[in-house]
Design a protein around this motif. Structure first.
Motif, PDB file in Angstrom:
ATOM      1  N   UNK A   1      19.648   2.499 -10.634  1.00 35.45           N
ATOM      2  CA  UNK A   1      18.945   1.777 -11.460  1.00 35.45           C
ATOM      3  C   UNK A   1      17.626   1.326 -10.942  1.00 35.45           C
ATOM      4  N   UNK A   2      16.654   2.048 -11.376  1.00 37.46           N
ATOM      5  CA  UNK A   2      15.114   1.993 -10.788  1.00 37.46           C
ATOM      6  C   UNK A   2      14.157   1.373 -11.388  1.00 37.46           C
ATOM      7  N   UNK A   3      14.511   0.769 -12.510  1.00 38.79           N
ATOM      8  CA  UNK A   3      13.640  -0.133 -13.214  1.00 38.79           C
ATOM      9  C   UNK A   3      12.894  -1.158 -12.431  1.00 38.79           C
ATOM     10  N   UNK A   4      11.602  -1.292 -12.766  1.00 39.75           N
ATOM     11  CA  UNK A   4      10.571  -2.306 -12.259  1.00 39.75           C
ATOM     12  C   UNK A   4      10.937  -3.580 -12.905  1.00 39.75           C
TER      13      UNK A   4
ATOM     14  N   UNK B   1      20.954  -5.682  -5.787  1.00 39.77           N
ATOM     15  CA  UNK B   1      19.995  -5.726  -5.074  1.00 39.77           C
ATOM     16  C   UNK B   1      19.773  -5.009  -3.814  1.00 39.77           C
ATOM     17  N   UNK B   2      19.175  -3.833  -3.691  1.00 35.30           N
ATOM     18  CA  UNK B   2      18.999  -2.866  -2.478  1.00 35.30           C
ATOM     19  C   UNK B   2      17.246  -2.738  -2.499  1.00 35.30           C
TER      20      UNK B   2
ATOM     21  N   UNK C   1      10.551   1.803   1.329  1.00 40.91           N
ATOM     22  CA  UNK C   1       9.218   1.524   0.831  1.00 40.91           C
ATOM     23  C   UNK C   1       8.840   0.333  -0.123  1.00 40.91           C
ATOM     24  N   UNK C   2      10.025  -0.576  -0.092  1.00 38.98           N
ATOM     25  CA  UNK C   2       9.880  -1.896  -0.478  1.00 38.98           C
ATOM     26  C   UNK C   2      10.233  -1.864  -2.039  1.00 38.98           C
ATOM     27  N   UNK C   3      10.490  -0.648  -2.729  1.00 34.57           N
ATOM     28  CA  UNK C   3      10.859  -0.843  -3.992  1.00 34.57           C
ATOM     29  C   UNK C   3      12.323  -1.436  -3.982  1.00 34.57           C
ATOM     30  N   UNK C   4      12.716  -2.382  -5.238  1.00 35.26           N
ATOM     31  CA  UNK C   4      14.003  -2.990  -5.253  1.00 35.26           C
ATOM     32  C   UNK C   4      14.740  -2.106  -6.293  1.00 35.26           C
ATOM     33  N   UNK C   5      15.938  -1.647  -6.176  1.00 34.42           N
ATOM     34  CA  UNK C   5      16.867  -1.027  -7.046  1.00 34.42           C
ATOM     35  C   UNK C   5      18.334  -1.607  -7.109  1.00 34.42           C
ATOM     36  N   UNK C   6      18.933  -1.116  -8.235  1.00 33.25           N
ATOM     37  CA  UNK C   6      20.604  -1.592  -8.101  1.00 33.25           C
ATOM     38  C   UNK C   6      21.189  -0.291  -7.870  1.00 33.25           C
TER      39      UNK C   6
END
Length: 142
Positions: free
Chosen positions: A53-56, A88-89, A93-98
């Protein structure tokens, strides 16, 4: 150690070989749910199949993750008993995804001896993850 160019060539060779060994169209980014992807990963440490799940938008990401958590027992008992759930992963590159994933550890994309079992792992686990996703995609998307 491999140069960046050598490493890139080896990774390309693996994914080309994988595509020839298992020539089918995977769902991957074509989930019809914005910011939800099924993904293959193979590095110098592990191989992984994941639902990301990559939504900001934190609220949207949490909403979908809660829906997936409500299906956790089904996923673990009927599809992927070794799946792990990370709400929370943080990516390098710093992006937070589930993410929900299964992983084969202690394999290396640069070691061609690892390729056959990794290919089998990726194909088998993605088949199961896709079956789960297709079965419950209406619920997840709703």
């Amino acid at each position: 150690m491999f140069s960046r160019e050598e490493s890139k060539k080896i990774r390309e060779e693996f994914w080309t070989s994988f595509g020839k060994e298992f020539p089918r169209k995977w769902i991957l980014y074509n989930t019809q749910i914005k910011d939800l992807q099924l993904k293959f990963t193979f590095t110098n440490q592990a191989a992984r199949v994941s639902l990301d799940l990559t939504s900001n938008d934190e609220i949207l990401r949490a909403y979908y993750f809660e829906k997936l958590l409500s299906l956790k027992n089904i996923l673990l008992t009927e599809y992927l008993p070794d799946a792990e759930f990370l709400e929370i992963n943080t990516l390098p590159e710093g992006k937070v995804i589930s993410t929900i994933f299964v992983e084969l550890k202690k394999v290396n994309i640069h070691n061609k001896k690892d390729w056959p079992p990794v290919m089998e792992f990726l194909e088998d686990r993605m088949n199961l993850l896709e079956k789960f996703f297709l079965e419950y995609s209406d619920f997840i998307a709703d």
